[in-house]
Design an enzyme around this catalytic site. Structure first.
Site, short mmCIF file in Angstrom:
data_model
loop_
_atom_site.label_atom_id
_atom_site.label_comp_id
_atom_site.label_asym_id
_atom_site.label_seq_id
_atom_site.Cartn_x
_atom_site.Cartn_y
_atom_site.Cartn_z
N ASP A 1 41.30 43.66 116.30
CA ASP A 1 41.71 42.68 115.27
C ASP A 1 42.55 43.35 114.18
O ASP A 1 43.36 42.68 113.53
CB ASP A 1 40.49 42.05 114.58
CG ASP A 1 39.55 41.31 115.52
OD1 ASP A 1 40.06 40.62 116.41
OD2 ASP A 1 38.32 41.43 115.35
N THR B 1 41.76 33.03 118.70
CA THR B 1 41.53 32.18 119.88
C THR B 1 41.01 30.79 119.50
O THR B 1 41.36 29.80 120.13
CB THR B 1 40.56 32.88 120.86
OG1 THR B 1 41.16 34.11 121.27
CG2 THR B 1 40.27 32.04 122.08
N ILE C 1 45.09 37.66 122.31
CA ILE C 1 45.25 36.50 121.41
C ILE C 1 44.27 36.70 120.26
O ILE C 1 43.06 36.66 120.46
CB ILE C 1 44.95 35.15 122.10
CG1 ILE C 1 45.86 34.93 123.32
CG2 ILE C 1 45.12 34.00 121.10
CD1 ILE C 1 45.57 33.63 124.09
N ASP C 2 44.79 36.96 119.07
CA ASP C 2 43.94 37.05 117.89
C ASP C 2 44.01 35.70 117.20
O ASP C 2 45.09 35.26 116.77
CB ASP C 2 44.43 38.16 116.94
CG ASP C 2 43.48 38.31 115.77
OD1 ASP C 2 42.32 38.66 116.00
OD2 ASP C 2 43.91 38.05 114.64
N ASP D 1 44.77 43.19 121.18
CA ASP D 1 44.14 41.87 121.21
C ASP D 1 45.16 40.90 121.79
O ASP D 1 46.21 40.66 121.19
CB ASP D 1 43.73 41.43 119.79
CG ASP D 1 42.83 40.21 119.83
OD1 ASP D 1 42.84 39.51 120.86
OD2 ASP D 1 42.13 39.96 118.83
N GLU E 1 40.30 43.81 123.93
CA GLU E 1 39.18 42.90 123.65
C GLU E 1 38.50 42.37 124.91
O GLU E 1 37.29 42.31 124.97
CB GLU E 1 39.63 41.72 122.77
CG GLU E 1 38.49 40.75 122.56
CD GLU E 1 38.66 39.77 121.43
OE1 GLU E 1 39.80 39.53 121.01
OE2 GLU E 1 37.63 39.23 120.98
#
Ligand code: 2AM
Ligand code: CA
Length: 256
Positions: free
Chosen positions: A207, A84, A81-82, A79, A63
């Site tokens: 995601d 955020t 941090i999915d 990802d 990402e």
């Protein structure tokens, strides 16, 4: 798998501690409502370094764009941090999402939800697991008895009206709707039987790549709104326990 699992769990623990020191100058806007923190970038760098070394010559679809190099045979879709927005606001639902593809076929998926320290994973030759225990989708057949997850539009507002029509109809025909704010987590919650289904549009490969694969391995079905299979790059997604898929797709296709 064990090495990736251990690395990701440790990274998740570290991010939870570092989150407490997050300051407004560490938060940037990628778009109008699209946040990124220094910790998204930190997490992605650590993952790219570790995973790149684990599978030599592998490439990345990530990402934050830490690496854009594609591998000929192996590619990681990650990802860091999915969720955020939850991470920034201190809401307990955000995850690290990692998928590995070999020649465009997913062969491994891991979603680690940091707050509950829950690692959902699957790999070729195995099944789907949560912290070492087998998971399966729910057996509920009736939308009326189903809990459904979704994500609200956050950029492509042109489709807000059809989205709200679908929302209205599912609100009346299901047990309830939830919006967690982390698509990766929504998908693995369907895999573990917590939700019967999840739908959203405007999503990106990082995601959904890992969560979708884990869901398939847990007996679920995931497609685009149209029913096509390319949910990873397709930007629309219906994920389900299989049984409520037709009913849900029919409602979505009335408006999309
Ligand atoms: P992200 O936190 O990695 O950005 C919400 O259902 C899903 O949409 C999340 O997986 C979230 O992932 C993604 N998303 C992307 N951009 C977003 C934004 N600006 N606001 C909310 N969610 C966003
Ligand atoms: Ca992210």
């Amino acid at each position: 798998m064990t090495e990736v699992l251990e690395f990701t769990q440790n990274l998740g623990d570290e991010l939870l501690v570092k989150r407490k020191g997050l300051k407004s100058q560490n938060i940037e806007h990628k778009g109008l409502h699209d946040l990124v923190t220094n910790l998204d970038k930190y997490s992605e760098k650590k993952l790219v370094d570790f995973l790149g070394e684990l599978v030599p010559k592998s490439g990345f679809i990530a990402e934050e764009g830490t690496s854009t190099k594609l591998g000929k045979e192996y590619n990681w879709i990650i990802d860091p941090i999915d969720g955020t927005t939850n991470f920034v606001h201190g809401l307990p639902c955000f995850a690290i999402s990692i998928a590995l593809q070999q020649k465009n076929k997913t062969i491994l998926g891991l979603v680690h939800e940091m707050n509950l320290r829950e690692s959902f994973y699957a790999y070729e030759g195995g099944e789907a697991y949560l912290n070492g225990n087998l998971i399966q989708v729910s057996k509920t057949k009736d939308l009326n008895q189903s809990l459904i997850a979704t994500g609200f539009p956050y950029s492509d507002y042109g489709k807000t009206d059809p989205y709200l029509e679908v929302f209205k109809e599912i609100m009346q025909k299901s047990r309830g709707l939830r919006r967690l704010g982390s698509a990766a987590t929504d998908l693995v919650y369907v895999a573990a039987g917590r939700f019967e289904a999840f739908y959203e549009y405007g999503l990106s490969p990082w995601d959904v790549a890992a969560g979708g694969y884990i869901l398939q391995k847990a007996g679920g079905l995931v497609t685009e709104f149209s029913g096509k299979e390319d949910y990873i790059f397709g930007k629309t997604l219906i994920a389900s326990n299989n049984f409520v898929y037709d009913e849900l797709k029919e409602i979505i296709n009335k408006y999309f």
